[in-house]
Every structure is written in C-alpha cells, then in structure tokens.
Design an enzyme around this catalytic site. Sequence first.
Site, PDB file in Angstrom:
ATOM      1  CD  GLU A  20       2.310  -6.106   8.280  1.00 34.93           C
ATOM      2  OE1 GLU A  20       2.479  -7.084   7.999  1.00 34.93           O
ATOM      3  OE2 GLU A  20       2.782  -5.128   7.626  1.00 34.93           O
TER       4      GLU A  20
ATOM      5  CG  HIS B 196      -0.168  -0.164   2.502  1.00 33.75           C
ATOM      6  ND1 HIS B 196       0.584   0.906   3.100  1.00 33.75           N
ATOM      7  CD2 HIS B 196       0.000  -1.075   3.418  1.00 33.75           C
ATOM      8  CE1 HIS B 196       1.088   0.626   4.284  1.00 33.75           C
ATOM      9  NE2 HIS B 196       0.736  -0.727   4.357  1.00 33.75           N
TER      10      HIS B 196
END
Length: 192
Positions: free
Chosen positions: A76, A9
């Site tokens: 994550e 990202h």
Amino acid sequence: MTRLWLIRHGPTHQTAMTGWRDVPADLSDSAALARLSAYVPAPALVVSSDLIRAVTTADAIAQDRQRLPHDPDLREIDFGAWDGLHYTQVAARDPVLSRAFWDTPGDLAAPEGESWNVMTARVTAAIDRVIAAHRPADLVVVAHMGAIMSQIPRATGGTAVQAMGHHIDALGVTDMTLTPQGWRIGTINHRP
C-alpha cells in the site's frame, strides 16, 4: 494474452489509516474466499505484497496455483507519520496537506511517507517485472486499495483522482487485460 486479477486483501477492521503497518486480515469468511478462489483462473500465478494481510489472503485463495514470492513493491502507499491515525487526527495535525493529498494526488506525500506518483511507479514496476518473467499468463495480484487504484489509469486513461473515486472492497477483484493495443479494463471491484 496477459490478464491481471487485482484482489484487495481480506478485511482488517482498521478505522485508522493503514499503509505499511503490518496488520492481519480477518479471513473467517471461508465462503467468500472459496468463491474468490473459484472465480480466478485455475492456472493463474499468485503473487502478493509482503504485508501479512495480503500474504494470508493470497495463501487462502491460491489452492493449487503457483505461488510466487511476496513482493514488498506491491505494498500500500506509505502513509508515513499518518499511518495508524484516524482521518480526523490527520486532518487536525496537517489540515492543508491532508486535504491536498487526497484532492490533488500526485507528488504530495504524507510526512515521512510517499506520494501517489512514487507508489504508482513502484507498484507498476513490480507488476511489469512479474509480467515480463511469466508472459503470457493469468496473474493474480493480492495487494491493497491504493496499489489497485494506481493501476486503473493504465487501462482507462483516467487520472489519479478518477481512480481514487472507485470503491475497492476487501476481497474485491479488478481485472485488466494486456492486448496488442494496450491495457483494457474489465470489471472494477467485482465481488464473486
């Protein structure tokens, strides 16, 4: 042939550990996003973690590509009680565990968090589900540093420690191809 384009990202400018905390990405570098979008195949499918920094990055590069639903299993690693703390705070709070967590990734987990092995199994299962549903395809997966690192050993045969030794920049691309002989790594952390 199935090919993965694993993209981290956009930058978050966080100086603390950032796992499941939902912080936004800075997507002000429109030229970098345009280069990234032009770099990945036009007919690719796009999927992302459900965290806002991955969702907005995926939306910014998707253009006319098919956008698949966000997948929380692409998140994550869950840093649990460490999420939001600076690395020095984590080391002061849990000196032995924090050192071992990074030096011997595997079954150790942050307090109230998850281990490298649990995160790897979660991310691998999510990617495998999408591949099974859309094979063969180019698949753009917008996710997080740890999630991307967790997939590198699939193609290299390396260890978690070796995978964690790679630098994964914001908007960096790691590509892997699934061949009849198994996964093959392309580039790691390419910046178009």
